[in-house]
Design a protein around this motif. Structure first.
Motif, short mmCIF file in Angstrom:
data_model
loop_
_atom_site.label_atom_id
_atom_site.label_comp_id
_atom_site.label_asym_id
_atom_site.label_seq_id
_atom_site.Cartn_x
_atom_site.Cartn_y
_atom_site.Cartn_z
N CYS A 117 36.93 68.14 69.17
CA CYS A 117 37.81 67.10 69.74
C CYS A 117 39.26 67.58 69.77
O CYS A 117 39.95 67.39 70.78
CB CYS A 117 37.71 65.81 68.92
N SER A 118 39.73 68.19 68.70
CA SER A 118 41.14 68.57 68.66
C SER A 118 41.48 69.68 69.64
O SER A 118 42.60 69.73 70.16
CB SER A 118 41.55 68.98 67.24
N CYS A 157 33.81 63.60 74.11
CA CYS A 157 33.30 64.73 73.31
C CYS A 157 32.18 64.26 72.38
O CYS A 157 31.13 64.90 72.30
CB CYS A 157 34.45 65.33 72.51
N ASP A 194 42.01 59.19 72.48
CA ASP A 194 40.77 58.55 72.05
C ASP A 194 39.70 58.67 73.13
O ASP A 194 38.53 58.90 72.83
CB ASP A 194 41.00 57.08 71.70
N THR A 220 44.75 65.06 71.13
CA THR A 220 43.64 64.60 71.94
C THR A 220 43.63 63.07 71.97
O THR A 220 43.82 62.42 70.94
CB THR A 220 42.30 65.10 71.35
N CYS A 242 38.19 62.03 72.97
CA CYS A 242 37.32 62.12 71.79
C CYS A 242 35.99 61.43 72.06
O CYS A 242 34.93 61.95 71.70
CB CYS A 242 37.99 61.47 70.58
N TYR A 276 35.53 67.40 64.61
CA TYR A 276 37.00 67.41 64.61
C TYR A 276 37.52 68.62 65.38
O TYR A 276 38.43 68.48 66.21
CB TYR A 276 37.53 67.43 63.17
N LEU A 296 40.55 60.75 66.34
CA LEU A 296 40.65 62.11 65.80
C LEU A 296 41.09 62.08 64.33
O LEU A 296 40.53 62.79 63.48
CB LEU A 296 41.63 62.93 66.64
#
Length: 150
Positions: free
Chosen positions: A35-36, A55, A49, A47, A52, A32, A6
């Motif tokens: 994911c956040s 996503c 890894d 979040t 992420c 971003y 992230l």
């Protein structure tokens, strides 16, 4: 401690904005944000890894589906190039994917070590594969290999 995916995305997004690379900045801003929000919605935390990666993989899958649809219809070379550029941005943040040969070897090892013999064991094999190699293989391909080996 290593930098999270992230934070790598955020840093690259800021760099793209500084370099006036609007295309890259827009892709990374969207990525971003998506994911956040996962961590924020799960108790206002950062979040992970793994989240992420899921996503980013979802974004990549959507772009691949669009590419397939475009290639089956009238060719739009500019749009196809743009989508391929978008894919390459996503791939910067994903772990290196195992080759089909490597994936087959890993699955064979799991089957042999645990003496799996039938399709009833498929769920156990997938669970072990995910625990050890999450994000580094194509689940659909893994499923096909397991069906073939069992």
């Amino acid at each position: 401690m290593s930098v999270s995916i992230l934070m790598k995305i955020k840093k690259a997004q800021l760099e793209a904005r500084k370099n006036k690379d609007g295309f890259r900045a827009n892709i990374l801003t969207t990525l971003y944000s998506e994911c956040s929000i996962i961590g924020k919605n799960a108790g206002n935390r950062e979040t992970t890894d793994e989240e992420c990666i899921k996503c980013i993989t979802k974004f990549k899958k959507g772009v691949n589906e669009t590419l397939v649809n475009l290639k089956n219809k009238i060719t739009y070379p500019e749009k196809i190039k743009e989508l391929n550029d978008e894919l390459s941005i996503y791939e910067e943040y994903l772990p290196v994917q195992m080759s089909e040969d490597d994936l087959t070897k890993v699955i064979k090892d799991i089957i042999d070590v645990n003496s799996f013999k039938s399709m009833k064991d498929m769920g156990s094999i997938m669970k072990m594969l995910k625990a050890q190699y999450s994000g580094t293989y194509d689940g659909k391909k893994a499923s096909e290999i397991i069906k073939f080996l069992l």
